[in-house]
Design a protein around this motif. Sequence first.
Motif, PDB file in Angstrom:
ATOM      1  N   GLU A 176       0.851  -1.189   0.000  1.00  0.00           N
ATOM      2  CA  GLU A 176       0.000   0.000   0.000  1.00  0.00           C
ATOM      3  C   GLU A 176       0.884   1.235   0.000  1.00  0.00           C
ATOM      4  O   GLU A 176       1.934   1.275   0.630  1.00  0.00           O
ATOM      5  CB  GLU A 176      -0.923   0.014   1.230  1.00  0.00           C
ATOM      6  N   LEU A 177       0.469   2.244  -0.732  1.00  0.00           N
ATOM      7  CA  LEU A 177       1.202   3.499  -0.798  1.00  0.00           C
ATOM      8  C   LEU A 177       0.928   4.287   0.474  1.00  0.00           C
ATOM      9  O   LEU A 177      -0.225   4.508   0.851  1.00  0.00           O
ATOM     10  CB  LEU A 177       0.767   4.304  -2.023  1.00  0.00           C
ATOM     11  N   SER A 195       6.881   8.871  -0.654  1.00  0.00           N
ATOM     12  CA  SER A 195       7.023   7.977  -1.812  1.00  0.00           C
ATOM     13  C   SER A 195       7.489   6.602  -1.339  1.00  0.00           C
ATOM     14  O   SER A 195       8.557   6.123  -1.709  1.00  0.00           O
ATOM     15  CB  SER A 195       8.018   8.566  -2.810  1.00  0.00           C
ATOM     16  N   THR A 196       6.668   5.996  -0.499  1.00  0.00           N
ATOM     17  CA  THR A 196       7.028   4.716   0.092  1.00  0.00           C
ATOM     18  C   THR A 196       5.836   3.765   0.035  1.00  0.00           C
ATOM     19  O   THR A 196       4.698   4.179   0.228  1.00  0.00           O
ATOM     20  CB  THR A 196       7.453   4.907   1.570  1.00  0.00           C
ATOM     21  N   ILE A 197       6.129   2.521  -0.231  1.00  0.00           N
ATOM     22  CA  ILE A 197       5.113   1.477  -0.218  1.00  0.00           C
ATOM     23  C   ILE A 197       5.389   0.559   0.969  1.00  0.00           C
ATOM     24  O   ILE A 197       6.522   0.165   1.211  1.00  0.00           O
ATOM     25  CB  ILE A 197       5.142   0.651  -1.520  1.00  0.00           C
ATOM     26  N   MET A 245       9.763   4.216  -3.596  1.00  0.00           N
ATOM     27  CA  MET A 245       9.344   4.212  -4.988  1.00  0.00           C
ATOM     28  C   MET A 245      10.405   4.901  -5.836  1.00  0.00           C
ATOM     29  O   MET A 245      11.069   5.828  -5.404  1.00  0.00           O
ATOM     30  CB  MET A 245       8.012   4.953  -5.124  1.00  0.00           C
TER      31      MET A 245
END
Length: 98
Positions: free
Chosen positions: A74-75, A80-82, A97
């Motif tokens: 999940e974002l 900007s990380t999942i 990301m």
Amino acid sequence: MIRHHDCYEVACDTPDCDMWATSEHETPLFDSPEEAIGYVVAAGGSHIDGFLRCHQCAAAHQCEQDGHEWGAGELLPGVSTIRQRCERCLEDRLLAMA
């Protein structure tokens, strides 16, 4: 009247694991070791070579042996990380990301 009963209580063999710490229920007691082992295995735990693991420790051990089963992820909002979570042991990891 007071009666004495011999019974068996389940404990995970993983060091420092208190498998009942997060439970809303009292620790169950059993009439035989086989009944206690069956309860743990039916709840997703394992009993291999005499070593009894609760469902959480069994999942973590399986991931140590075979690797994690990472989900889609999940974002995370605002970065900007999942975040991915293992479908088996629920461990998290963060991915930047590109």
